[in-house]
Design an enzyme around this catalytic site. Structure first.
Site, PDB file in Angstrom:
ATOM      1  N   ALA A 165       0.860  -1.181   0.000  1.00 46.35           N
ATOM      2  CA  ALA A 165       0.000   0.000   0.000  1.00 46.35           C
ATOM      3  C   ALA A 165       0.896   1.231   0.000  1.00 46.35           C
ATOM      4  O   ALA A 165       2.124   1.139  -0.047  1.00 46.35           O
ATOM      5  CB  ALA A 165      -0.915  -0.005   1.229  1.00 46.35           C
ATOM      6  N   GLY A 167       1.000   5.453   1.721  1.00 41.63           N
ATOM      7  CA  GLY A 167       0.380   6.392   2.639  1.00 41.63           C
ATOM      8  C   GLY A 167       0.978   7.768   2.457  1.00 41.63           C
ATOM      9  O   GLY A 167       1.798   7.996   1.557  1.00 41.63           O
ATOM     10  N   GLY A 168       0.594   8.666   3.309  1.00 45.75           N
ATOM     11  CA  GLY A 168       1.045  10.045   3.201  1.00 45.75           C
ATOM     12  C   GLY A 168       2.538  10.199   3.375  1.00 45.75           C
ATOM     13  O   GLY A 168       3.123  11.173   2.908  1.00 45.75           O
ATOM     14  N   LEU A 169       3.173   9.258   4.038  1.00 46.06           N
ATOM     15  CA  LEU A 169       4.612   9.371   4.268  1.00 46.06           C
ATOM     16  C   LEU A 169       5.439   8.297   3.578  1.00 46.06           C
ATOM     17  O   LEU A 169       6.659   8.368   3.615  1.00 46.06           O
ATOM     18  CB  LEU A 169       4.918   9.311   5.776  1.00 46.06           C
ATOM     19  CG  LEU A 169       4.520  10.524   6.608  1.00 46.06           C
ATOM     20  CD1 LEU A 169       4.919  10.310   8.050  1.00 46.06           C
ATOM     21  CD2 LEU A 169       5.165  11.781   6.062  1.00 46.06           C
ATOM     22  N   GLY A 170       4.856   7.304   2.986  1.00 42.96           N
ATOM     23  CA  GLY A 170       5.735   6.325   2.367  1.00 42.96           C
ATOM     24  C   GLY A 170       5.040   5.142   1.726  1.00 42.96           C
ATOM     25  O   GLY A 170       3.880   4.849   1.984  1.00 42.96           O
ATOM     26  N   TRP A 171       5.827   4.482   0.836  1.00 42.17           N
ATOM     27  CA  TRP A 171       5.402   3.212   0.281  1.00 42.17           C
ATOM     28  C   TRP A 171       5.543   2.135   1.333  1.00 42.17           C
ATOM     29  O   TRP A 171       6.442   2.179   2.173  1.00 42.17           O
ATOM     30  CB  TRP A 171       6.274   2.849  -0.922  1.00 42.17           C
ATOM     31  CG  TRP A 171       5.913   3.595  -2.167  1.00 42.17           C
ATOM     32  CD1 TRP A 171       6.570   4.654  -2.687  1.00 42.17           C
ATOM     33  CD2 TRP A 171       4.820   3.322  -3.034  1.00 42.17           C
ATOM     34  NE1 TRP A 171       5.949   5.077  -3.840  1.00 42.17           N
ATOM     35  CE2 TRP A 171       4.868   4.272  -4.072  1.00 42.17           C
ATOM     36  CE3 TRP A 171       3.784   2.373  -3.028  1.00 42.17           C
ATOM     37  CZ2 TRP A 171       3.940   4.301  -5.100  1.00 42.17           C
ATOM     38  CZ3 TRP A 171       2.861   2.401  -4.055  1.00 42.17           C
ATOM     39  CH2 TRP A 171       2.935   3.350  -5.080  1.00 42.17           C
ATOM     40  N   ASP A 297      -2.672  11.346  14.467  1.00 45.04           N
ATOM     41  CA  ASP A 297      -3.440  11.162  13.228  1.00 45.04           C
ATOM     42  C   ASP A 297      -4.311   9.911  13.274  1.00 45.04           C
ATOM     43  O   ASP A 297      -4.322   9.110  12.339  1.00 45.04           O
ATOM     44  CB  ASP A 297      -2.480  11.097  12.032  1.00 45.04           C
ATOM     45  CG  ASP A 297      -3.212  11.189  10.697  1.00 45.04           C
ATOM     46  OD1 ASP A 297      -4.302  11.794  10.652  1.00 45.04           O
ATOM     47  OD2 ASP A 297      -2.687  10.658   9.700  1.00 45.04           O
TER      48      ASP A 297
END
Length: 757
Positions: A165, A167-171, A297
């Site tokens: 998957a 996300g906002g900060l990384g693979w 978050d």
């Protein structure tokens, strides 16, 4: 189930094919392994990164730590969700080898320049956007391709299988740990890297994670194993990766999105399930808060449900409470409004939990727009109207003023568990619990209908305010108060003596002064109690002072003030039954029968120790001429209760309370059965016999007739009069004085039918 084949393991394989002790997968062909179908199961979310939609805030301020009621180390056994009060369906773990993405991509809507923040890689003139290139505004290079290809060995140890998957900060990558494994199974791990290594905020967040996340060890938080680096295939720069446990399951968001859509609206998750998830998440956040960390978050995307365990993942936004430098990450619609200006805190973490529960439990349209920083009201959300305590809990947890929210994860957990008990009790099965905030009822009030004496006309009257004050629970003494130990040993009810003793011993804190106020109320000196209560300094929102405000106002029959005070306590403690009982009694005293009925019913169905609620509810129902419902309530008073017999007496009176023309023969026969099986003394039985036979006589004289027998008497005027005569003569024999005896004989003679003798 089949025993695990791993040496020295005492576990066994469950239906998903994993050992319940060591967590290893059963070897192919093992008799106990029930494999998942190819491609079956549920999608896997990332192990620990900021999720889609997370955005950094400019605020960099210091928060406040809070405590949690639960800490501990990791373990394999988690027990059932919801504290054992309900069964939440298990979520099968997905075979990790089927979880990788076939075509990993970052949606164009999430492609932005790391330097200037402008959109990059977008479609133009019908041509798809580039996943690699340069920002047209400042020429910053960007790339949205996964940096690790299948087969890559990161740090010479972690063999990448594919991408899970983003996300906002990384693979997020799935990898096999070459150093941990055996002939039985592999250990699968998750690697998280940056989407764009040129993103300064993302890089700083990753560096921050290195400092403390390996120390986080809680059964509901994803475990960080290691930090490694690997050369970027494009730039050659070494890129850091976090290595964490693989959690095969489904995110709460995905579980919610699987719900059917009816009439254009997605059906919410069952409220008990939502609360059960909250009860697991809150201790995990409390664990972080105790260690000076903030999650920042939280949202449904960041919780995975696998088997009967939930796991908090996506630790990319976690920061230290005293961190006033790094960026704050959050998600619109979940993040507390003050975070943008004053920064995150333990309170803002609890805010995100409440917002997430709201999103999962009802059709919360506009939660990131029209209702960005508020909740819809009960008038528009049927669930919030039906489950008032749940609404009040959400309202407190998301209060605009952080100081008005729950003070800690432990406090919110305690109240949420109380709300769950109230919600579940709607199925007719009580869910009692010993309150940490209130004593039980000091004495049952409003039980006049269960007493037997000559004054039958007062049996269905409302309780007096003084009896309610004397019967309501009182707050438990705060064990942290300096006077707690002393108050446990003081054995005097005289308020003057108590005040002098506490003053002499130097105990002048809030609990000591409230003890004196309580003693004044018990002694009936309400005016002095009010004066001494007003003199106590109020620091913040102390619900104990509101409670005593309510008691004093109730004693002075200032019912409006009492209602407001008890309502404030209910707002502060939505999981407690005591404030609801107080509000019910106050509503009844002012004639608000509907509110009284609703609150009495909720208290009684949740905990049968509150007998006052049963009598109050029956009284309201009988007053509304719903005699059958009133009797049904009184029949639920347990036989083990000291009020069991009074409840049956009250049930008799509820039956007999109807006009003679509206009484049914079956009701008279039911009353007869109840009276006969009550083990009453001679005098009490005779008085109840008088009431029963008088009602039967009025019924016959109204033109009714029947073949049944009431207390061994046929339903005829002559027989019923003979029965009444005998009952009065029995009473005359046990009368306390001659005047009473003569009066009872006169009544016997007056009801006797005319005869020749």
């Amino acid at each position: 189930m089949t025993a695990c084949v791993r040496p020295d393991c005492v576990g066994s394989y469950g239906p998903e094919g994993y050992c319940d002790e060591c967590g290893r997968r059963a070897p192919v062909g093992n008799a106990g392994y029930v494999g998942l179908p190819p491609g079956g199961g549920a999608p896997v979310s990332d192990g620990s990164s900021a999720s889609a939609g997370s955005t950094p805030s400019a605020a960099m301020t210091r928060g406040t730590a809070s405590s949690s009621g639960r800490t501990g180390t990791r373990g394999t056994g988690r027990g059932r969700l919801g504290g054992g009060l309900l069964d939440v369906p298990r979520m099968p773990r997905r075979d990790p080898t089927t979880a990788v993405l076939a075509d990993p991509q970052v949606p164009e809507s999430r492609r932005y320049c790391a330097t200037c923040g402008r959109p990059v890689g977008r479609s133009r003139d019908g041509r798809p956007g580039l996943v690699e290139g340069f920002c047209t505004n400042d020429r910053t290079p960007y790339s949205f391709r996964p940096a690790l290809d299948p087969g890559t060995a990161v740090a010479g140890r972690y063999e990448v299988l594919g991408t899970l998957a983003y996300g906002g900060l990384g693979w997020i990558y799935l990898a096999r740990d070459r150093n941990v494994g055996d002939e039985v199974s592999d250990r699968w791990v998750v690697l998280k890297g940056l989407i764009d290594s040129g993103d300064a905020d993302a890089t700083a967040a990753a560096i921050t994670e290195r400092r403390f996340l390996v120390e986080v060890d809680h059964p509901a938080i994803v475990k960080i194993y290691d930090f490694v680096s690997h050369p970027d295939p494009r730039s050659g720069d070494r890129v850091g990766y976090i290595v964490m446990e693989y959690v095969g399951g489904r995110s709460l968001r995905d579980i919610y999105l699987d719900q059917p859509v009816v009439g254009g609206a997605r059906q919410p998750l069952p409220l008990p399930h939502v609360i059960a998830y909250g009860l697991e998440v809150l201790p995990a956040l409390g664990y972080l808060h105790e260690r000076g960390l903030l999650y920042c978050d939280f949202k449904p995307d960041n919780v995975l449900h696998a088997d009967d365990r939930i796991t908090l993942v996506d630790l990319g936004a976690v920061r230290r409470i005293d961190d006033d430098v790094s960026a704050v990450w959050g998600t619109t619609g979940y993040q507390a409004p003050e975070v943008a200006t004053v920064g995150p805190s333990a309170s803002s973490d609890l805010y995100t939990v409440a917002r997430s529960m709201a999103v999962l439990s009802f059709d919360f349209r506009g939660f990131s727009t029209a209702y960005l920083d508020k909740l819809p009201g009960p008038e528009t959300v049927p669930l919030l109207e039906r489950e008032e305590s749940y609404y009040r809990l959400l309202r407190r947890a998301t209060h605009p003023d952080p100081a008005r929210r729950f003070g800690s994860a432990a406090e919110m957990t305690e109240q949420l568990l109380g709300v769950l008990r109230q919600v579940l009790a709607s199925d007719g099965v009580p869910r009692p619990n010993v309150s940490a905030q209130f004593t039980g009822e000091r004495r049952a009030f409003g039980t006049r209908a269960g007493q037997v004496d000559a004054d039958a006309t007062a049996h269905q009257t409302r309780p007096g305010a003084a009896s309610v004050v004397a019967g309501l629970p009182i707050p438990q003494v705060d064990p942290a108060d300096p006077a707690a130990a002393l108050l446990a040993t003081v054995q005097t009810a005289d308020p003057d003596v108590l005040a002098e003793a506490l003053s002499t011993l130097g105990s002048t804190g809030v609990e000591a002064r409230l003890a004196v106020v309580r003693a004044r109320l018990v002694s009936g000196d309400v005016a002095t109690a009010r004066t001494e209560l007003a003199a106590i300094e109020r620091v913040g929102d102390d619900w104990r002072l509101d409670w005593y405000d309510g008691l004093v106002a109730l004693a002075e029959e200032r019912f409006g003030d009492a209602r407001q005070a008890f309502d404030r306590v209910y707002d502060a403690l939505p999981g407690e039954l005591a404030p609801q009982l107080a509000l019910a009694a106050t509503a009844e005293l002012v004639g608000d029968g509907e509110t009284a009925r609703r609150l009495y019913e909720r208290v009684w169905r949740t905990d049968h120790a509150y007998v006052s609620a049963a009598f109050g509810l029956a009284r309201i129902l009988a007053g509304a001429d719903d005699r059958a419902a009133a009797v049904a309530v009184l029949d639920t008073v347990p036989e083990s209760s000291s009020h069991s017999v009074p409840a049956q007496i009250a049930a008799v009176r509820a039956r007999l309370g109807a006009e003679p023309t509206r009484l049914a023969e079956s009701e008279l026969l039911d009353v007869s059965t109840r009276v006969e099986r009550l083990g009453l003394g001679v005098e009490r039985r005779a008085w109840l016999t008088v009431e029963t036979l008088r009602a039967a006589l009025d019924w016959v004289r109204a033109g009714n007739g029947g073949a049944g027998r009431v207390l061994s008497h046929t339903l005829s005027e002559r027989e019923l009069r003979f029965g009444l005569e005998r009952a009065f003569r029995v009473l005359s024999k046990v009368a306390a004085d001659q005047e009473t005896r003569i009066g009872l004989v006169d009544q016997a003679n007056s009801v006797r039918p005319r005869t020749w003798f």
